[in-house]
Design an enzyme around this catalytic site. Structure first.
Site, short mmCIF file in Angstrom:
data_model
loop_
_atom_site.label_atom_id
_atom_site.label_comp_id
_atom_site.label_asym_id
_atom_site.label_seq_id
_atom_site.Cartn_x
_atom_site.Cartn_y
_atom_site.Cartn_z
CD GLU A 60 -5.61 2.03 -4.68
OE1 GLU A 60 -5.96 3.22 -4.71
OE2 GLU A 60 -4.66 1.62 -3.99
CG ASN A 108 -3.34 4.93 1.29
OD1 ASN A 108 -4.31 5.12 2.01
ND2 ASN A 108 -2.69 3.78 1.29
CB SER A 162 -0.90 0.03 1.24
OG SER A 162 -0.13 0.03 2.43
#
Length: 536
Positions: free
Chosen positions: A188, A226, A155
């Protein structure tokens, strides 16, 4: 770790097999490989929360699944844990016993990497350390076939960097699931610099076949979610640092007025202050300390003090046994004015006119520029536009915040300068209370809470789209599904008006001239296109 959470357990997931998964095959269509077939093995390396969640998703979709962990005994423990999860799904009626038996029969704990040799897809979910991930994939490349898709669930690290030392970096892709993976729909699909388009498409179609909603994005810091989510936390922290409102009131404004599921202070307490601050700092540093992503000093102090949120019993709020959550500031009851004048168009707040009339308040419309509400005692109420009340010290100007839906909103937020006429403030409070709303009065902060947050989210989102990170549709989808936003940032800005959104940021920029609020070219371009009547 993803900055996205849910309060429901990871077992609370429907285990039906999507049609796309049932029909998944290795067929070549137009020269592009289709999704990984259900008869092919999916391997998961790393058996923590994310690894187990990803394994469950692949297993329920019908794949043979092999789990591997470098720590002795961890893979076997993960198999037992997944079996228990399947048992609970059967108990809840979300999986029949026959399907459970078949799934358990396809689940296997591997003792070494060599047992992953026949996997068609390997997904890594180990510690977020670049050298460790690079070594793992270098070892995997010696074991698996050249047609095996290698994927990382990172991430925060660069997909390109992880694949940099591989012999075949083109078959490497990011598959960023959100926690808990069995429940949250978003994935994603991240293409590194060397990722082959066919590989990204195959990964996309595979997770789509698992019943997920994939979005494509380029390998940039924070990917989509993010990166774009930073202002949701940053603007709330900025309002707090300026002393305009306390955490409970800011959270309530974004929940009850803005329509967000959780406020940023309670959400960061749930995520972990250290985790959230680390993601913010990583994005900020990756973008060469761009002021739009500047971390919060207040949050840094919270982390330094060890108040990390729920996991330590104290963050912005206390989680000690018996501790009471602070209540948001709510104004005392005040009488509503019998009549008001609405001058010009209130823009996104125009639905308030009908609500006032339905509440029995007489509304007289007057033509004019710059929409606002005129109160009987002479005060004026305007929708937050980036200006502040103290600039109009000879006039009684108050601001009210943007709402996702004024009819559905249970709270309205007002801002007023220090020393505002009490009669004016009381009339403004009473006006919105007549609609059945709670009213919070905060300090005189430009852009208020919801309006500046939405504007900054839209600005960062537009910049990501224009830099080729993802399409506008995928950005909005990612923010709705990945962090449960009530609307995609660009969708919301389109409803508010791009010109109005740019105007608010320009006003903020003139008051905080450090570049943080300067509207980006992407948002400005959309604003001018809107003004010219270009619907694109």
């Amino acid at each position: 770790m993803s900055a996205n959470v849910t309060v429901r357990g990871s077992d609370d997931v429907t285990a039906s097999e999507p049609a796309a998964a049932v029909e998944a095959s290795e067929a070549v269509a137009g020269g592009v490989l289709g999704p990984v077939g259900r008869d092919r093995t999916v391997a998961v390396v790393g058996t923590g929360t994310m690894g187990q969640g990803i394994a469950q998703v692949a297993l329920v979709a019908g794949h043979p699944v092999r789990l591997y962990d470098s720590a002795p005994g961890r893979a076997e423990e993960a198999v037992a844990a997944l079996t228990a999860r399947l048992d609970r799904l059967v108990e809840k009626g979300r999986l029949d016993a026959t399907a459970r038996e078949a799934a358990v029969g396809r689940l296997y704990a591997a003792q070494d990497l060599g047992e992953l040799a026949d996997a068609a897809l390997v997904v890594e979910a180990i510690v977020e350390l670049l050298p460790v991930k690079q070594q793992l994939f270098a070892d995997l490349e010696k074991v698996v076939g050249d047609d095996t898709v290698l994927a990382t669930n990172t991430s925060s690290l660069s997909v390109t960097a992880i694949a940099g030392g591989l012999r075949l970096p083109g078959r490497f892709v990011g598959l960023h699931f959100f926690n808990p993976a069995p429940l949250l729909p978003l994935v994603e699909v991240v293409s590194g610099f060397a990722t082959e388009p066919d590989v990204a498409t195959r990964a996309y179609e595979t997770v789509k076949g698992w019943g997920k909603t994939p979005v494509r994005c380029a390998d940039t810091p924070g990917f989509i979610v993010n990166r774009v989510a930073r202002p949701f936390y940053a603007e709330a922290l900025r309002v707090f640092e300026e002393g305009a409102a306390d955490p409970a009131t800011i959270d309530a404004a974004l929940r009850e007025c803005g329509g967000f599921k959780m406020g940023p202070f309670e959400l960061t307490d749930l995520i972990g202050q250290d985790v959230n601050e680390a993601v913010t700092r990583s994005v900020w540093e990756s973008f060469h300390q761009d002021p739009k992503f500047t971390p919060s000093l207040a949050q840094r102090r919270l982390v330094e003090s060890g108040r990390l949120g729920r996991k330590t019993g104290q963050g912005w709020f206390s989680y000690a046994e018996g501790a009471e959550r602070p209540e948001p500031h709510t104004a005392a009851p005040a009488p509503a004015p019998e009549r008001i004048v609405v001058r010009g168009d209130l823009g996104p707040a125009e639905p308030l006119v009908g609500l006032f009339e339905a509440a029995g308040i007489a509304v007289r419309r007057k033509k004019g520029d710059g929409g606002y509400i005129k109160l009987p005692c002479g005060g004026e109420l305007s929708l937050a536009d980036g200006e502040s009340s103290f600039e109009y010290h000879k006039e009684e100007i108050l601001y009210f915040d943007l709402a996702l839906d004024y009819a559905a909103a249970s709270r309205i937020v007002l801002s007023a300068r220090e020393g505002v006429d009490p009669e004016v403030l009381a009339e403004a409070v009473g006006l919105f209370q007549a609609l059945g709303k709670k009213v919070s009065v905060i300090g005189d902060v430009p852009g208020m809470i919801v309006a500046r947050t939405v504007a900054m989210l839209a600005d960062v989102a537009a910049d990501a789209v224009d830099r080729g990170v993802a399409t506008a549709e995928d950005v909005d989808t990612a923010m709705r599904l990945g962090v449960n936003y009530p609307a995609g940032p660009l969708e919301w800005a389109g409803k508010v008006g791009y010109r109005r959104t740019c105007g608010l940021l320009s006003e903020l920029h003139s008051r905080y001239a450090n570049g943080r609020y300067a509207p980006g070219i992407g948002l400005m371009r959309r604003g001018y296109a809107e003004e010219a009547g270009d619907s694109r």
